[in-house]
Scaffold this active site. Structure first.
Site, PDB file in Angstrom:
ATOM      1  N   HIS A  61      11.738  -9.801 -11.181  1.00  0.00           N
ATOM      2  CA  HIS A  61      10.728  -9.188 -10.333  1.00  0.00           C
ATOM      3  C   HIS A  61      10.548  -9.963  -9.030  1.00  0.00           C
ATOM      4  O   HIS A  61      10.397  -9.380  -7.960  1.00  0.00           O
ATOM      5  CB  HIS A  61       9.413  -9.154 -11.116  1.00  0.00           C
ATOM      6  CG  HIS A  61       8.299  -8.455 -10.419  1.00  0.00           C
ATOM      7  ND1 HIS A  61       8.174  -7.090 -10.413  1.00  0.00           N
ATOM      8  CD2 HIS A  61       7.248  -8.936  -9.713  1.00  0.00           C
ATOM      9  CE1 HIS A  61       7.104  -6.751  -9.731  1.00  0.00           C
ATOM     10  NE2 HIS A  61       6.523  -7.843  -9.289  1.00  0.00           N
ATOM     11  N   TYR A  64      14.814 -11.058  -7.429  1.00  0.00           N
ATOM     12  CA  TYR A  64      15.832 -10.040  -7.148  1.00  0.00           C
ATOM     13  C   TYR A  64      17.234 -10.554  -7.507  1.00  0.00           C
ATOM     14  O   TYR A  64      18.202 -10.266  -6.827  1.00  0.00           O
ATOM     15  CB  TYR A  64      15.791  -9.626  -5.669  1.00  0.00           C
ATOM     16  CG  TYR A  64      14.535  -8.866  -5.288  1.00  0.00           C
ATOM     17  CD1 TYR A  64      14.547  -7.484  -5.226  1.00  0.00           C
ATOM     18  CD2 TYR A  64      13.346  -9.533  -5.020  1.00  0.00           C
ATOM     19  CE1 TYR A  64      13.392  -6.776  -4.898  1.00  0.00           C
ATOM     20  CE2 TYR A  64      12.195  -8.838  -4.694  1.00  0.00           C
ATOM     21  CZ  TYR A  64      12.220  -7.472  -4.629  1.00  0.00           C
ATOM     22  OH  TYR A  64      11.084  -6.776  -4.316  1.00  0.00           O
ATOM     23  N   SER A 111       6.543  -0.872  -6.539  1.00  0.00           N
ATOM     24  CA  SER A 111       6.356  -0.265  -7.858  1.00  0.00           C
ATOM     25  C   SER A 111       5.322  -1.038  -8.669  1.00  0.00           C
ATOM     26  O   SER A 111       5.121  -2.232  -8.466  1.00  0.00           O
ATOM     27  CB  SER A 111       7.685  -0.302  -8.615  1.00  0.00           C
ATOM     28  OG  SER A 111       8.066  -1.647  -8.818  1.00  0.00           O
ATOM     29  N   HIS A 112       4.677  -0.347  -9.572  1.00  0.00           N
ATOM     30  CA  HIS A 112       3.846  -0.994 -10.594  1.00  0.00           C
ATOM     31  C   HIS A 112       4.016  -0.212 -11.884  1.00  0.00           C
ATOM     32  O   HIS A 112       3.047   0.272 -12.476  1.00  0.00           O
ATOM     33  CB  HIS A 112       2.383  -1.057 -10.148  1.00  0.00           C
ATOM     34  CG  HIS A 112       1.763  -2.382 -10.448  1.00  0.00           C
ATOM     35  ND1 HIS A 112       0.457  -2.558 -10.795  1.00  0.00           N
ATOM     36  CD2 HIS A 112       2.300  -3.625 -10.450  1.00  0.00           C
ATOM     37  CE1 HIS A 112       0.204  -3.839 -10.996  1.00  0.00           C
ATOM     38  NE2 HIS A 112       1.303  -4.513 -10.785  1.00  0.00           N
ATOM     39  N   GLN A 332      -6.282 -10.540  -9.178  1.00  0.00           N
ATOM     40  CA  GLN A 332      -6.146  -9.738  -7.961  1.00  0.00           C
ATOM     41  C   GLN A 332      -7.079 -10.216  -6.849  1.00  0.00           C
ATOM     42  O   GLN A 332      -7.920 -11.083  -7.046  1.00  0.00           O
ATOM     43  CB  GLN A 332      -6.462  -8.276  -8.299  1.00  0.00           C
ATOM     44  CG  GLN A 332      -5.518  -7.698  -9.323  1.00  0.00           C
ATOM     45  CD  GLN A 332      -4.135  -7.490  -8.758  1.00  0.00           C
ATOM     46  OE1 GLN A 332      -3.912  -6.647  -7.920  1.00  0.00           O
ATOM     47  NE2 GLN A 332      -3.182  -8.296  -9.215  1.00  0.00           N
ATOM     48  N   GLY A 555      11.074  -3.295   1.117  1.00  0.00           N
ATOM     49  CA  GLY A 555      10.848  -2.441  -0.033  1.00  0.00           C
ATOM     50  C   GLY A 555      10.853  -3.251  -1.300  1.00  0.00           C
ATOM     51  O   GLY A 555      10.463  -4.417  -1.317  1.00  0.00           O
ATOM     52  N   SER A 558      12.702  -2.049  -8.714  1.00  0.00           N
ATOM     53  CA  SER A 558      12.113  -2.104 -10.044  1.00  0.00           C
ATOM     54  C   SER A 558      13.207  -1.814 -11.066  1.00  0.00           C
ATOM     55  O   SER A 558      13.701  -0.693 -11.142  1.00  0.00           O
ATOM     56  CB  SER A 558      10.984  -1.085 -10.181  1.00  0.00           C
ATOM     57  OG  SER A 558      10.612  -0.962 -11.546  1.00  0.00           O
TER      58      SER A 558
END
Lengths: 775, 226
Positions: A61, A64, A111-112, A332, A555, A558
């Site tokens: 994640h 990469y 993405s999530h 968060q 970008g 995922s």
């Protein structure tokens, strides 16, 4: 006994003195050779805290590691000409594009996915929160969001749970931030069962001078952590860490999905913008995946020196957190800033004004090292580059799947076609009411599209459009697209078709396409089938970007979207999701007041079909909805034709002689007409014999083929010749196909079939699908 | 001279910049006010904007009503200052007891965003006197806690005294009692409504320009009395 349980301070001295201590690196997701590499870098075993940092930063994640060598194509295939408008490219929190008049725009999609399956509301909410903080980190005010959602089959018993949670999570978080949601996608396909895709895009606006970057420079500058307190949530989100491997005495696993606080985020947005305006921020980084580990190592390795942090200064929500947990927490709504000592008071005055808690946790040093102490014990001493940038890089095996040829041989063009007008009518309605093409109002009416007062277009138009400059009307359009069915048939072409569609959508509203962001949702990189899909996707996209002259600015990738592999086994055709490259294209409009909507409000406009229709039914909505079929080869990606079509659409818009325009994509021309009619509830009378004869296609292809590079345009009668001339200049085939007006959509088709459907019937069929499924 | 209209920003306010734009386009001078200050800066009218102040984590508006700025506004409103509460601002006015009733979660439990038709029931307030009674207007509605409730006696009183200012037309979007979208106080200077007039002020950016009349009403009223 696990190492942490031996005592809280596993210091670098302890590590040096106990080289043979067994460490739970495999449980942390590190491979044997990766662990060996860490020992080699450090010249000793890592401390527990260092192991935690490396494990999260070297995860797929964050690092990469499987996609990096392939993603390099984006840089290699981007020409100087394509970089003309790029102020910041790939590698920062988000790319920044010059849109003129001193204005710049930053945008990115991420993405999530996995968190949104485990806990749909919080997974989706924090997905929005994370991408918004990326945009703030660039120094921009966020001005809009979009969400690209993909769920399992609409009638599967688990789908409603995920849909309700995700949609209210996106809305609950985004609405509370005051960001208009201006579009997105909602699709259903059994390949996303137990593996929904929740992608979120944010766009922000800034002046050229306001760009901020994530680097820590200037020895003596202070490192400030501000925003929410650090808690135990999200630990293990970035890798597969379970906290009990760090402390066997803890009663339970901590939750690995983060919990969002949109109010905190909203306050943080305003606080950051005031900090930027006051000129008190040297460098800034948001805290996302891997939390403090990521922020400190990235800030330090992007800077010119090193960094020292005293971890006990981090404000905690839970005082029992271990050093490793503090470093990995993905709580968060946190940001990290680098501030010069003379501006620290001014900085803290602003955070205090907004009731935002902040703590000076360290400072920039000249050592070139990232050192972290916890209560006076040195628990981290690393070269930050080795954590943030020099992670492992893999060239994983990839090969065309064994099932691919059989899938491609099973063409939808061979399927039976409607023989009568009644059958064609039923098929038009079946496609219009199918979950992926039915009205998405049930979703989008739960999102605020008006806040900030700059929304010129939102769903269901081809692109979302927001005004940037109130004086001039300068604004941006954004469209995102992906077609997993096409990508399953041919991932190289599928990625190109996704880019082509987003590019076409932006041009359809009248905007000049400028730049690209992408979120590549693919299966496991350890499965050669999915790895092949990834390589094909990246290569196809990079080639198409070069051909269309639009650069990728940033970008997300995922991977591991292969939940179903657990049932069917690696190598099976259904082991992974349909490869889903979500491509976002950003375009610029000199004056958003001239934006082109996707439907008409007046009678008597002439309808012109631009582009060529081929017999291309494989992968189409028609093949899926009518026949439950997926096979064959996707439509060809004719990028030269896309570029020509876009020029016609943009010039027709700026010349002021287009009243409405809608692209032809999923569902074919039939769906384009249905969408345009439903936009303002006004019908049309359309005759397709002439273009069908010209292109040599039958009624089924005329209605349902998904050939690209096509759009339907509505013009005033006195503008028709100008449009036809413009199309001819660019070599774009154009055919007058009918007029607007009436309360029905009436179609005359090859074979003298006539189909007529009242607007009210179309509205019912399109409008009822999602409410029936989700209430 | 120009009417000066204050717009209060609370932590979590979202539509404050939009309300300031609406004031400007209606010909007034927007004056930004901060919740933690108590000084009204001599403004001629006040707008409490929409948003999720304090996240609506308690009850919508329940914490904001204790802001120092709200104490000043309550005093000034009791003295006749025109005050408009939009959405979260309406909720704050109810919590402050400047307006009757309360807001609870929408009956369908979803956030709703749509273009909403309203009927102007009272065209005599500080914020509506440039409308005609019975006129239908369209402004965006967007909320989670928009269901207006009050006991029957209060509702009867509001109706009898003409203090229902707006009613939903074409379907009740949130379950509000008697289709009530907005109300006023006895004096007619304080108005609250759930829909957002500040999002209907420019052609091309929302459903028309009906919202501008709210702000033009207050601006002309303050100039007339100046």
């Amino acid at each position: 006994m696990t190492p942490a349980a031996a005592g809280p301070a596993d210091t670098i001295e302890t590590a040096a003195a106990t080289p043979d201590l067994e460490q739970p690196y495999r449980e942390l997701g590190l491979a044997d050779d990766e662990y060996a590499r860490i020992r080699e870098i450090l010249g000793r075993r890592p401390t527990n805290a260092e192991l935690a940092m490396y494990s999260v930063m070297w995860s797929e994640h964050c690092s990469y590691k499987s996609s990096k060598i392939h993603l390099a194509q984006f840089g290699e295939k981007t020409t100087e000409e394509m970089r003309e408008h790029l102020l910041v490219g790939i590698g920062e929190n988000a790319g920044v594009v010059d849109i003129g008049d001193g204005w710049a725009v930053t945008f990115k999609v991420e993405s999530h996915n996995h968190p949104s399956y485990v806990e749909p509301y919080q997974g989706a909410a924090t997905g929005v929160g994370g991408i918004v903080r990326d945009i703030i980190s660039m120094g921009a005010r966020p001005v809009a969001v979009m969400d690209q959602l993909r769920f399992g089959a609409i009638d599967h018993p688990d789908t409603a749970r995920v849909v309700h949670g995700v949609v209210s999570g996106v809305g609950g978080y985004g609405n509370s931030l005051g960001l208009p949601n201006i579009g997105g996608e909602t699709e259903f396909d059994s390949s996303y069962q137990r593996n929904p895709l929740v992608n979120a895009l944010c766009v922000g606006v800034l002046r050229h001078d306001d760009i901020h970057l994530a680097n820590a420079s200037g020895a003596g500058n202070k490192v400030v952590l501000f925003g929410a307190r650090t808690g135990g949530d999200g630990i293990g989100g970035a890798s597969i860490l379970a906290s009990e491997t760090f402390d066997a005495d803890k009663p339970s696993k901590r939750p690995s999905v983060q919990v969002g606080d949109p109010f905190m985020e909203k306050v943080l947005i305003e606080c950051c913008l005031e900090l930027f305006a006051a000129g008190v921020v040297e460098g800034i980084q948001d805290l996302g995946a891997a939390g403090i580990s990521c922020a400190t190592s990235e800030l330090a390795s992007n800077g010119d020196g090193g960094m020292h942090v005293d971890l006990e200064n981090v404000l905690l929500r839970d005082p029992s957190l271990t050093a490793g947990e503090i470093l990995m927490s993905e709580s968060q709504e946190r940001m990290m800033a680098v501030v010069t000592p003379d501006k620290l008071d001014a900085f803290l005055a602003i955070t205090t004004k907004w009731d935002v808690e902040s703590a000076v946790i360290g400072e920039v040093t000249g050592t070139g090292r990232l050192t972290i102490d916890h209560h006076g014990h040195r628990i981290v001493d690393v070269d930050p580059r080795t954590v943030a940038h020099d992670g492992p890089v893999y060239d994983r095996p990839h090969a065309r799947p064994a099932w691919q040829d059989a899938l491609n041989a099973d063409a939808a063009e061979a399927l039976p076609r409607a023989g009568t007008a009644a059958e064609l009518r039923a098929q038009v309605l079946a496609v219009a009411g199918s979950p992926n093409l039915a009205s998405k109002s049930w979703v989008t009416d739960q999102y605020d599209r008006y806040v900030q007062g700059n929304t010129a277009l939102a769903q269901p138009d081809d692109a979302g459009v927001v005004r940037v400059d109130e004086e001039s009307g300068l604004g941006v359009a954004i469209a995102t697209d992906a077609n997993g069915r096409f990508s399953k048939l041919d991932p190289y072409t599928g990625a190109q078709l996704a880019l082509a569609e987003a590019y076409r959508n932006v041009a359809t509203v009248g905007a000049r396409p400028l730049a690209v962001t992408d979120c590549l949702n693919i299966g496991s990189p350890e499965d050669p089938d999915a790895m092949w899909q990834l390589v094909q996707t990246i290569t196809g996209l990079a080639d198409a970007c070069a051909e269309l002259g639009v650069p990728v600015t940033g970008g997300n990738v995922s991977l591991y979207n292969s939940t179903l592999a657990g049932d069917v086994g690696v190598g099976h055709i259904d082991a992974s999701i349909n490869p889903t490259p979500v491509i976002g294209v950003l375009g610029v409009l000199d004056d958003v007041a001239r934006v082109t909507p996707s439907g008409w409000r007046e009678d008597g406009l002439e309808l012109v079909l631009l582009g060529t229709t081929r017999e291309e039914l494989s992968g189409s909505a028609w093949s899926g909805v009518v026949h439950g079929h997926l096979g064959g080869r996707p439509p060809m990606a004719d990028l030269t034709a896309e570029r020509a079509l876009a020029q016609v659409l943009v010039q027709a818009s700026s010349g002021g002689f287009v009243t409405a325009a809608h692209d032809v994509s999923v569902g074919g021309l039939a769906q384009t007409l249905v969408d345009s009619v439903l936009r303002f509830g006004l019908g049309a009378t359309v005759a397709l014999e002439e273009p069908a004869t010209r292109d040599g296609v039958d009624a089924t292809s005329a209605l349902f083929s998904e050939s690209g590079a096509r759009a339907l345009v509505a013009v005033r009668a006195d503008h028709r010749d100008r449009l036809l001339l413009l199309a001819a200049e660019h070599g774009v085939p154009a055919a007058g196909v009918g007029v607007t007006g009436g309360d029905s959509l009436t179609l005359t088709l090859p074979g003298a079939n006539e189909v007529s459907i009242p607007v009210s019937e179309l509205r019912d069929v399109s409008g009822r699908t999602l409410p029936q499924a989700f209430g | 001279m120009t009417a000066r209209v204050g717009i209060v920003t609370f932590p979590g306010s979202l539509d404050d910049r939009d309300a300031a734009r609406a004031v400007r386009l209606a010909g007034g001078e927007p004056v930004r006010l901060w919740h933690a200050d108590g000084d009204l800066a001599g403004v001629d009218a006040v707008v409490l904007p929409g948003g999720f102040s304090y996240g609506d984590y308690l009850r919508a508006g329940a914490i904001s009503r204790f802001a120092p700025m709200m104490s000043s506004i309550v005093d000034a409103a009791n003295g006749g200052l025109p005050v408009l509460g939009i959405c979260n601002g309406f909720q704050i006015l109810c919590e402050s007891h400047l307006l009757a009733g309360a807001m609870i979660k929408n009956d369908h439990l979803h956030f709703v965003c749509k273009d909403q038709t309203l009927r102007v029931e009272n065209a005599d307030t500080a914020w509506t006197h440039r409308f005609d009674a019975g006129q239908e207007i369209v402004v965006p509605l967007k909320n989670q806690d928009g269901q207006f409730i009050a006991d029957e006696r209060t509702l009867d009183e509001l109706e009898a005294e003409g203090r229902v200012v707006f009613r939903y037309v074409g379907g009740n979007p949130n379950g509000s009692r008697r289709d009530i979208a907005g109300i006023t106080n006895a004096r007619g200077n304080v108005v609250g409504l759930m829909p957002h007039p500040e999002h209907a002020i420019e052609p091309g950016f929302g459903p028309g320009v009906d919202g501008l009349t709210f702000f033009a009403s207050a601006i002309s009223a303050t100039l007339a009395t100046a």
